[in-house]
Structures are given as structure tokens and as C-alpha cells.
Scaffold this motif. Structure first.
Motif, PDB file in Angstrom:
ATOM      1  N   TYR A 144       3.719  -1.071   7.493  1.00 39.53           N
ATOM      2  CA  TYR A 144       2.821  -2.200   6.726  1.00 39.53           C
ATOM      3  C   TYR A 144       3.180  -1.999   5.024  1.00 39.53           C
ATOM      4  O   TYR A 144       2.571  -1.462   4.473  1.00 39.53           O
ATOM      5  CB  TYR A 144       1.407  -1.889   6.932  1.00 39.53           C
ATOM      6  CG  TYR A 144       0.744  -2.006   8.311  1.00 39.53           C
ATOM      7  CD1 TYR A 144       0.780  -3.158   8.731  1.00 39.53           C
ATOM      8  CD2 TYR A 144       0.534  -0.830   9.082  1.00 39.53           C
ATOM      9  CE1 TYR A 144       0.091  -3.379  10.157  1.00 39.53           C
ATOM     10  CE2 TYR A 144       0.292  -1.062  10.343  1.00 39.53           C
ATOM     11  CZ  TYR A 144      -0.073  -2.210  10.838  1.00 39.53           C
ATOM     12  OH  TYR A 144      -0.399  -2.396  12.294  1.00 39.53           O
ATOM     13  N   PRO A 145       4.463  -2.539   4.851  1.00 45.03           N
ATOM     14  CA  PRO A 145       4.855  -2.218   3.444  1.00 45.03           C
ATOM     15  C   PRO A 145       3.827  -2.928   2.552  1.00 45.03           C
ATOM     16  O   PRO A 145       3.279  -4.078   2.767  1.00 45.03           O
ATOM     17  CB  PRO A 145       6.230  -3.164   3.451  1.00 45.03           C
ATOM     18  CG  PRO A 145       6.606  -3.242   4.931  1.00 45.03           C
ATOM     19  CD  PRO A 145       5.221  -3.133   5.533  1.00 45.03           C
ATOM     20  N   GLY A 146       3.486  -2.005   1.315  1.00 43.73           N
ATOM     21  CA  GLY A 146       2.557  -2.720   0.404  1.00 43.73           C
ATOM     22  C   GLY A 146       1.264  -2.305   0.684  1.00 43.73           C
ATOM     23  O   GLY A 146       0.333  -2.531  -0.005  1.00 43.73           O
ATOM     24  N   TYR A 147       0.748  -1.756   2.164  1.00 39.89           N
ATOM     25  CA  TYR A 147      -0.538  -1.586   2.455  1.00 39.89           C
ATOM     26  C   TYR A 147      -0.519  -0.097   2.770  1.00 39.89           C
ATOM     27  O   TYR A 147      -0.165   0.567   3.083  1.00 39.89           O
ATOM     28  CB  TYR A 147      -0.839  -2.084   3.679  1.00 39.89           C
ATOM     29  CG  TYR A 147      -1.294  -3.763   3.529  1.00 39.89           C
ATOM     30  CD1 TYR A 147      -2.358  -4.183   3.171  1.00 39.89           C
ATOM     31  CD2 TYR A 147      -0.232  -4.613   3.887  1.00 39.89           C
ATOM     32  CE1 TYR A 147      -2.564  -5.709   3.176  1.00 39.89           C
ATOM     33  CE2 TYR A 147      -0.173  -5.900   3.667  1.00 39.89           C
ATOM     34  CZ  TYR A 147      -1.362  -6.308   3.454  1.00 39.89           C
ATOM     35  OH  TYR A 147      -1.662  -7.763   3.113  1.00 39.89           O
ATOM     36  N   ASN A 148      -1.920   0.607   1.935  1.00 38.29           N
ATOM     37  CA  ASN A 148      -2.278   1.826   2.652  1.00 38.29           C
ATOM     38  C   ASN A 148      -3.098   1.848   3.982  1.00 38.29           C
ATOM     39  O   ASN A 148      -3.549   0.903   4.162  1.00 38.29           O
ATOM     40  CB  ASN A 148      -3.260   2.417   1.246  1.00 38.29           C
ATOM     41  CG  ASN A 148      -2.234   2.787   0.037  1.00 38.29           C
ATOM     42  OD1 ASN A 148      -1.353   3.228   0.159  1.00 38.29           O
ATOM     43  ND2 ASN A 148      -2.853   2.523  -1.166  1.00 38.29           N
ATOM     44  N   LEU A 149      -3.609   3.026   4.319  1.00 37.42           N
ATOM     45  CA  LEU A 149      -4.436   3.009   5.318  1.00 37.42           C
ATOM     46  C   LEU A 149      -5.650   2.522   4.886  1.00 37.42           C
ATOM     47  O   LEU A 149      -6.235   2.940   3.651  1.00 37.42           O
ATOM     48  CB  LEU A 149      -4.473   4.479   5.918  1.00 37.42           C
ATOM     49  CG  LEU A 149      -5.326   4.916   7.215  1.00 37.42           C
ATOM     50  CD1 LEU A 149      -4.561   4.595   8.286  1.00 37.42           C
ATOM     51  CD2 LEU A 149      -5.599   6.259   7.159  1.00 37.42           C
TER      52      LEU A 149
END
Length: 248
Positions: A144-149
């Protein structure tokens, strides 16, 4: 001679499944697709992802049967490719599990968008006409590039007496097998219940900002991941909170 040929055919029937499951870690199975007015996923999937499950990964999502594993398989990513040479691409499609479903001896029921991604250019209609196709699949790492958990508070939560959460944008190739909240006044971790799919809940959760930890299982064993102030004291149903971290 007839006896020899019969034995040879039986030998091939036993050998071919073994070859399919051992070459590059792919496993043989079958796949079909479900109806969808917009060709994306369904917001009512058994994982409890809601709209996230409809749109994530561009709608390249699917339901699984045995791979659902009582909800532990929710959010897992797989490479799926069909095995009709003139019709199917070499790479197939990378999809995310968002639902549970059983078809005609299938391991996967794909969204229409995901299913047509199996086909070569201009061959989607022909592939759809098959209905069910032979496939091979393997698990891959989610990205998920650009997304944190993130920890999304489920819409059915009711502040402050009932909290349900869903872990989304979980990268890597690990299953969440337990979730706990820190009870400060008792100095102990309280386990949340897997309500269904990827939804974890707890009546009368601790007050204040919530420290959370979750257990993950993967190829490198089992570990706990702890996130302080994972969910604010004034949490709201339907809101997703950024963990500022990500699994590798």
C-alpha cells in the motif's frame, strides 16, 4: 499394452497436481466471479471491510472458501492466473481477500474487474463466457504505497460502551491472530474478540486514548506489534485512525 496405458494415465493424474503445487509455489485450483453492478467489490463482504472492501486495490478483490480461515485470511493478497494459454495473461491479477464464498469447487470468487484482469487484451468477454476457469495461485505480500497501517472504528461501534475495529492497509504477508487493548487501571492487556471476518470488538473498552497490540503470524514466526495511542479517547464510529507505522 492396455494395462500399461491405464497405469501410465493414473500415474499422470497423480503427478500433475503435485507438479502444479510445487512449481514456483503456485497451487492449482479453479475460480469464478460474482455479479456486481459496477464490477468492483461488495461493501457487504464477510470480512467487514465495508466501502474499503469495495474499492481497495482498484476493485481487484475476491471471496475465498478454505483460505478464509475463519476470518484470519481477510486482507491477504494473492497472485491468481488462469491457465488457458491463448486466453490468459502470464501474470494474471494480484487481488485482496475481502469476502467469504464457495463456488463450484473453486477457491476464488473474483469481482468482475478482477476476473477480467486474468484475460489477454480484448479477450475478457470470452473469458467471462467460461464462467469457471482453472487457475493457479500463490500468496504474495500486500503493498500500500503511501499508506500506513490504520485502525478503522466500525460503524456499529457505540461510544463509549462498545468498540469494534478493523485493521486496514496492512502490508506484508502476515495474518492478524489476536488483538488486545491496554487496561491502565488493572495494568493488563485485555483481549478483543474476533466478532467476524476482520472485525475485532470489545464491550466497555478502556477509557482514554487506547494503546493497542496485535499478534501476527507469518513465515518468520509469531510476534506482537504494539501501537501507543492507536485510537484517541474521543473515538468516533466510521473513522479510520493512522498508526504512523507499517508492517514490513
Amino acid at each position: 499394452m492396455d494395462c500399461f496405458m491405464t497405469s501410465f494415465v493414473l500415474f499422470l493424474m497423480v503427478l500433475f497436481p503435485a507438479l502444479c503445487s510445487s512449481q514456483d509455489t503456485f497451487t492449482c485450483s479453479r475460480a469464478t466471479f460474482y455479479g456486481s453492478p459496477d464490477c468492483l467489490g461488495t461493501p457487504t463482504g464477510a470480512c467487514g471491510f465495508g466501502e474499503f472492501g469495495r474499492n481497495v486495490n482498484g476493485g481487484n478483490v475476491g471471496a475465498v472458501a478454505a483460505l478464509f480461515r475463519n476470518g484470519a485470511g481477510c486482507g491477504a493478497c494473492y497472485q491468481v492466473r488462469c491457465t488457458i494459454p491463448h486466453l490468459c495473461t502470464d501474470d494474471g491479477v494480484n487481488l485482496i481477500v475481502t469476502d467469504h464464498g464457495e463456488g463450484d469447487h473453486t477457491d476464488f470468487i473474483l469481482s468482475p474487474r478482477g476476473y477480467t484482469k486474468l484475460a489477454r487484451p480484448n479477450m475478457a468477454a470470452e473469458l467471462l463466457a467460461y464462467g469457471v476457469v482453472d487457475i493457479e495461485y500463490k500468496r504474495i505480500s500486500c503493498q500500500y504505497p503511501g499508506y500506513n497501517l490504520m485502525f478503522k472504528v466500525h460503524e456499529h461501534s457505540k461510544f463509549p460502551e462498545y468498540l469494534a475495529i478493523i485493521i486496514i492497509y496492512q502490508a506484508g504477508q502476515k495474518d492478524v491472530t489476536a488483538v488486545e487493548l491496554w487496561q491502565a487501571d488493572c495494568k493488563e492487556w485485555r483481549g478483543m474478540r474476533r466478532a467476524y471476518g476482520g472485525v475485532w470488538d470489545m464491550p466497555n473498552p478502556p477509557k482514554g486514548a487506547l494503546n493497542l497490540r496485535f499478534q501476527v503470524n507469518g513465515a518468520d514466526g509469531q510476534q506482537w506489534v504494539e501501537v501507543n495511542n492507536a485510537i484517541p479517547s474521543d473515538w468516533k464510529a466510521g473513522v479510520a485512525y493512522d498508526s504512523a507505522t507499517q508492517l514490513s
